[in-house]
Write a protein that holds these residues in place. Structure first.
Motif, PDB file in Angstrom:
ATOM      1  N   MET A  17      74.246  -8.394  22.230  1.00 42.14           N
ATOM      2  CA  MET A  17      73.576  -9.881  22.713  1.00 42.14           C
ATOM      3  C   MET A  17      72.921 -10.046  24.384  1.00 42.14           C
ATOM      4  SD  MET A  17      72.859 -12.053  20.730  1.00 42.14           S
ATOM      5  CE  MET A  17      72.775 -13.574  20.409  1.00 42.14           C
ATOM      6  N   GLU A  18      73.854  -8.936  25.138  1.00 47.28           N
ATOM      7  CA  GLU A  18      72.809  -8.836  26.286  1.00 47.28           C
ATOM      8  C   GLU A  18      72.082  -9.176  26.660  1.00 47.28           C
ATOM      9  OE1 GLU A  18      75.909  -7.085  28.713  1.00 47.28           O
ATOM     10  OE2 GLU A  18      77.451  -7.514  28.289  1.00 47.28           O
ATOM     11  N   TYR A  19      71.300  -8.072  25.335  1.00 50.92           N
ATOM     12  CA  TYR A  19      70.114  -7.436  25.751  1.00 50.92           C
ATOM     13  C   TYR A  19      69.128  -8.645  25.250  1.00 50.92           C
ATOM     14  CZ  TYR A  19      72.775  -2.810  26.502  1.00 50.92           C
ATOM     15  OH  TYR A  19      73.539  -2.499  26.968  1.00 50.92           O
ATOM     16  N   ASN A  20      68.133  -9.139  25.507  1.00 49.99           N
ATOM     17  CA  ASN A  20      66.719  -9.883  25.157  1.00 49.99           C
ATOM     18  C   ASN A  20      66.190  -9.628  23.674  1.00 49.99           C
ATOM     19  OD1 ASN A  20      67.367 -12.147  26.957  1.00 49.99           O
ATOM     20  ND2 ASN A  20      64.774 -11.798  28.006  1.00 49.99           N
ATOM     21  N   PHE A  21      65.924  -7.992  23.753  1.00 54.61           N
ATOM     22  CA  PHE A  21      65.598  -6.924  22.440  1.00 54.61           C
ATOM     23  C   PHE A  21      66.046  -7.779  21.815  1.00 54.61           C
ATOM     24  CE2 PHE A  21      67.685  -3.245  21.482  1.00 54.61           C
ATOM     25  CZ  PHE A  21      68.485  -3.394  22.771  1.00 54.61           C
ATOM     26  N   MET A  22      67.409  -7.394  22.373  1.00 51.81           N
ATOM     27  CA  MET A  22      68.857  -7.418  20.569  1.00 51.81           C
ATOM     28  C   MET A  22      68.741  -9.369  19.979  1.00 51.81           C
ATOM     29  SD  MET A  22      69.431  -5.252  18.894  1.00 51.81           S
ATOM     30  CE  MET A  22      71.420  -6.062  18.287  1.00 51.81           C
ATOM     31  N   LYS A  23      67.728 -10.413  21.127  1.00 52.90           N
ATOM     32  CA  LYS A  23      68.535 -11.622  21.320  1.00 52.90           C
ATOM     33  C   LYS A  23      66.699 -11.502  20.326  1.00 52.90           C
ATOM     34  CE  LYS A  23      70.028 -13.779  25.173  1.00 52.90           C
ATOM     35  NZ  LYS A  23      69.854 -12.576  26.068  1.00 52.90           N
ATOM     36  N   ASN A  24      65.119 -11.136  20.617  1.00 55.10           N
ATOM     37  CA  ASN A  24      64.934 -11.412  20.037  1.00 55.10           C
ATOM     38  C   ASN A  24      65.018 -11.050  18.076  1.00 55.10           C
ATOM     39  OD1 ASN A  24      62.933 -12.326  22.056  1.00 55.10           O
ATOM     40  ND2 ASN A  24      62.375 -10.951  22.777  1.00 55.10           N
ATOM     41  N   ALA A  25      65.357  -9.257  18.261  1.00 51.88           N
ATOM     42  CA  ALA A  25      65.051  -9.258  16.609  1.00 51.88           C
ATOM     43  C   ALA A  25      65.589 -10.087  16.498  1.00 51.88           C
ATOM     44  CB  ALA A  25      65.981  -7.703  17.302  1.00 51.88           C
ATOM     45  N   LEU A  26      66.696 -10.772  16.684  1.00 55.19           N
ATOM     46  CA  LEU A  26      68.228 -11.597  15.705  1.00 55.19           C
ATOM     47  C   LEU A  26      67.525 -12.953  15.117  1.00 55.19           C
ATOM     48  CD1 LEU A  26      70.317 -11.749  14.266  1.00 55.19           C
ATOM     49  CD2 LEU A  26      71.635 -12.729  16.788  1.00 55.19           C
ATOM     50  N   ILE A 247      73.030  -5.533  13.561  1.00 52.16           N
ATOM     51  CA  ILE A 247      73.960  -5.466  14.834  1.00 52.16           C
ATOM     52  C   ILE A 247      74.744  -3.667  14.309  1.00 52.16           C
ATOM     53  CG2 ILE A 247      76.755  -5.603  14.968  1.00 52.16           C
ATOM     54  CD1 ILE A 247      75.685  -8.930  13.987  1.00 52.16           C
ATOM     55  N   LEU A 248      75.087  -3.405  13.059  1.00 52.28           N
ATOM     56  CA  LEU A 248      74.952  -2.154  12.925  1.00 52.28           C
ATOM     57  C   LEU A 248      74.426  -0.937  13.034  1.00 52.28           C
ATOM     58  CD1 LEU A 248      76.534  -1.562   9.241  1.00 52.28           C
ATOM     59  CD2 LEU A 248      77.463  -0.680  10.859  1.00 52.28           C
ATOM     60  N   SER A 249      72.992  -1.369  13.179  1.00 52.85           N
ATOM     61  CA  SER A 249      72.119   0.081  13.539  1.00 52.85           C
ATOM     62  C   SER A 249      71.618   0.039  14.870  1.00 52.85           C
ATOM     63  CB  SER A 249      70.206  -0.668  13.181  1.00 52.85           C
ATOM     64  OG  SER A 249      70.145  -1.730  13.805  1.00 52.85           O
ATOM     65  N   PHE A 250      72.488  -1.498  15.358  1.00 50.34           N
ATOM     66  CA  PHE A 250      72.466  -1.799  17.370  1.00 50.34           C
ATOM     67  C   PHE A 250      73.798  -0.326  17.529  1.00 50.34           C
ATOM     68  CE2 PHE A 250      72.512  -2.843  21.505  1.00 50.34           C
ATOM     69  CZ  PHE A 250      73.669  -2.661  22.208  1.00 50.34           C
ATOM     70  N   TYR A 251      75.008  -0.284  17.130  1.00 50.43           N
ATOM     71  CA  TYR A 251      75.566   0.218  17.173  1.00 50.43           C
ATOM     72  C   TYR A 251      75.847   1.975  16.781  1.00 50.43           C
ATOM     73  CZ  TYR A 251      78.463  -3.187  18.919  1.00 50.43           C
ATOM     74  OH  TYR A 251      78.894  -4.272  20.002  1.00 50.43           O
ATOM     75  N   LEU A 252      75.180   2.045  15.196  1.00 49.89           N
ATOM     76  CA  LEU A 252      74.832   3.294  15.208  1.00 49.89           C
ATOM     77  C   LEU A 252      74.151   4.530  15.456  1.00 49.89           C
ATOM     78  CD1 LEU A 252      76.132   2.516  10.963  1.00 49.89           C
ATOM     79  CD2 LEU A 252      77.056   3.921  13.164  1.00 49.89           C
TER      80      LEU A 252
END
Lengths: 280, 265
Positions: A17-26, A247-252
């Motif tokens: 969640m630290e990344y802005n792009f992940m916040k946006n994606a969520l 979330i999975l795609s982030f880690y994988l």
């Protein structure tokens, strides 16, 4: 927008969640998935999976047309082309000639091929390849706001027109006898799908947008016995697949879209088994 | 225009309104109706006078154009000629309320639509995916109970038997009470008991609400017992009159090959 980010970080204090792009994606996922869950209910009920599939493929042609006609914002040409294409497909479907699905397949392939030929001319296709898989991690705050508006508008449409849409889907003659303007209702639904598909295709990707539209509703169908359950489970499956997939795609390190689809498909198999157990 | 059901008290249409209000001594005049598809003429020279309180049966061989005629009356296909609807209140064709029970109600297996969902979709503004309105639910149950179908309200439409679907569709067709009830071979695929019940219901509707009823049927048993007027159709109207007159005519013999009496066992 920044306050929203702060809230998100507090509620979900995960490393990704630290990344802005992940916040946006969520945020995008939270907007897109329930939308697709809702639309999917009627797409699957009406056996329109071919239709949304063809629409997805028409995106490239819309862009190509825009490029050829010198339109700066190819998003607009994409949407206009999609609407025309949708109305045309609906017209063909209504004519109910024996070779309906063949005819639609021909139109769809023709349209897609024209787009591909234009865009790949001179060997420049690679800049469009992100459209195929989708690129949700590059969505901006402005685009999220647009999705938000579309979401609200769709909810309004759904609230006021769902009963008519459902009646037309069940039996067109019966709907007409109840003074429902079946043609308008069907056309408006097709246009709605066209617009939403075009607005989300950059994030979700042409190759799997149809899966996202149909899998959650199909999974829900296995275990629902009325419209309220159908909608609820379709949205639940869609949102769950979306968030888990992200979330999975982030880690994988995999592409988000296909990852979401795999989870949605697994949900379908699970509900299919559950449905069989319930029916026995 | 169809009546929509807002969250007000439902009109007890058959308790407050006097019996004749749906009828209003109206009649439907079909003048010189024809339907063509390209070069072919499917039906032509159709002239009919449909009165309220009467059941008109349309009989004919397969392919005679019966369903086409129904679709033309429904306004679903383009047709030549005219359909006039007049009543004492001088309302016009747009005001004609039609109740329609189709021949086939094809619904996929596993479609998550319950009888309530389908019914409420036609009469209520509250979207059926949202929540069940108790008022609408009770009203639908009452309408269904006219045909002993109230227990089906939460069942999925795709799980109902042929006879159950027809009873539900009949309840839908008369909510709200129409001027004209159109039935297209409504008992195909129903067992003997179901058929008896269905016909009794039709007669009850006709007498209670003074409806004009047009019914396409292959069931001569029923037609001979319940129809006030019979029309033999084969591209055009060959014979019209009572069942005895029509079944004794030459055209009947030509089409069905033998005397009606040979049909009965």
């Amino acid at each position: 927008m920044n306050t929203l980010y702060e809230i998100m970080e507090k509620v979900l204090p995960f490393s990704w969640m630290e990344y802005n792009f992940m916040k946006n994606a969520l945020l995008a996922v939270i907007l897109i998935t329930p939308l697709f869950g809702i639309l999917g209910t009627m797409i699957v009920n009406n056996r329109m999976a071919f239709f949304s599939d063809a629409l997805g493929h028409s995106a490239l042609t819309g862009i190509a047309l825009g490029a050829v006609l010198g339109i700066a914002d190819t998003d607009i040409s994409m949407i206009i082309y999609a609407i025309i294409f949708a109305v045309l497909l609906n017209y063909i479907k209504r004519k109910k000639t024996l070779s309906t699905d063949t005819l639609i397949s021909v139109f769809s392939s023709f349209s897609m091929a024209i787009g591909l030929v234009f865009l790949s001319k001179g060997g420049n296709f690679s800049k469009y390849s992100s459209l195929l898989l989708g690129d949700i991690l590059s969505i901006s705050a402005q685009e999220i706001r647009l999705l938000g508006i579309v979401f609200i508008l769709t909810l309004l449409y759904w609230f006021f027109f769902f009963n008519k849409l459902n009646s037309v889907a069940l039996n067109t003659s019966l709907a007409r006898s109840k003074s429902i303007k079946a043609d308008l209702v069907e056309a408006s639904f097709c246009i709605l799908i066209a617009v939403i598909v075009m607005l989300s295709i950059k994030w979700v990707g042409i190759l799997i947008i149809n899966a996202l539209l149909t899998l959650p509703a199909a999974a829900s169908r296995n275990i629902s016995s009325n419209m309220r359950e159908y909608h609820l489970f379709s949205v639940l499956v869609s949102v769950f697949s979306g968030i888990t997939g992200l979330i999975l795609s982030f880690y994988l390190g995999t592409a988000t879209g296909p990852t979401v689809v795999i989870i949605a498909a697994l949900m379908f198999f699970i509900t299919m088994i559950l449905g069989n157990i319930k029916n026995r | 225009m169809s009546e929509t059901f807002d969250d007000k008290e439902p009109d007890d249409v058959y308790e407050k309104e006097p019996v004749n209000s749906a009828c209003g001594l109206h009649c439907l005049k079909i003048k010189d109706l024809s339907v063509r598809a390209g070069e072919d003429t499917i039906i032509e020279n159709i002239n009919m006078h449909i009165h309220c309180g009467r059941l008109t049966a349309i009989i004919g061989r397969n392919g005679a154009g019966k369903t086409t005629l129904i679709k033309a009356i429904l306004g679903e296909i383009k047709h030549g000629g005219s359909i006039e609807f007049t009543d004492l209140k001088n309302r016009t064709l747009e005001d004609l309320k039609v109740g329609y029970v189709p021949q086939h109600f094809n619904i996929d297996k596993n479609t998550p639509v319950s009888v309530y969902d389908m019914f409420a979709g036609y009469i209520s503004r509250m979207p059926v995916f949202f929540k069940k309105s108790k008022k609408v639910y009770d009203y639908i149950k009452k309408q269904l109970s006219m045909f002993d179908a109230q227990d089906l309200i939460d069942k999925r439409v795709c799980d109902l038997s042929g006879g159950e679907v027809q009873r539900v569709l009949l309840a839908v067709a008369i909510t709200p009470i129409p001027n004209l009830l159109l039935l297209d071979e409504p008992v195909s695929g129903i067992d003997r008991n179901g058929m008896e019940l269905f016909y009794k219901n039709i007669r009850m509707l006709k007498e209670k609400f003074d409806l004009a009823i047009i019914m396409v049927s292959h069931d001569f048993d029923f037609v001979s017992k319940y129809a006030d007027n019979v029309i033999l159709l084969d591209k055009t109207i060959l014979k019209e009159g009572s069942f005895e007159e029509v079944s004794g005519s030459e055209d009947f013999l030509k089409i069905f090959g033998r005397d009606y009496n040979e049909y009965t066992l």
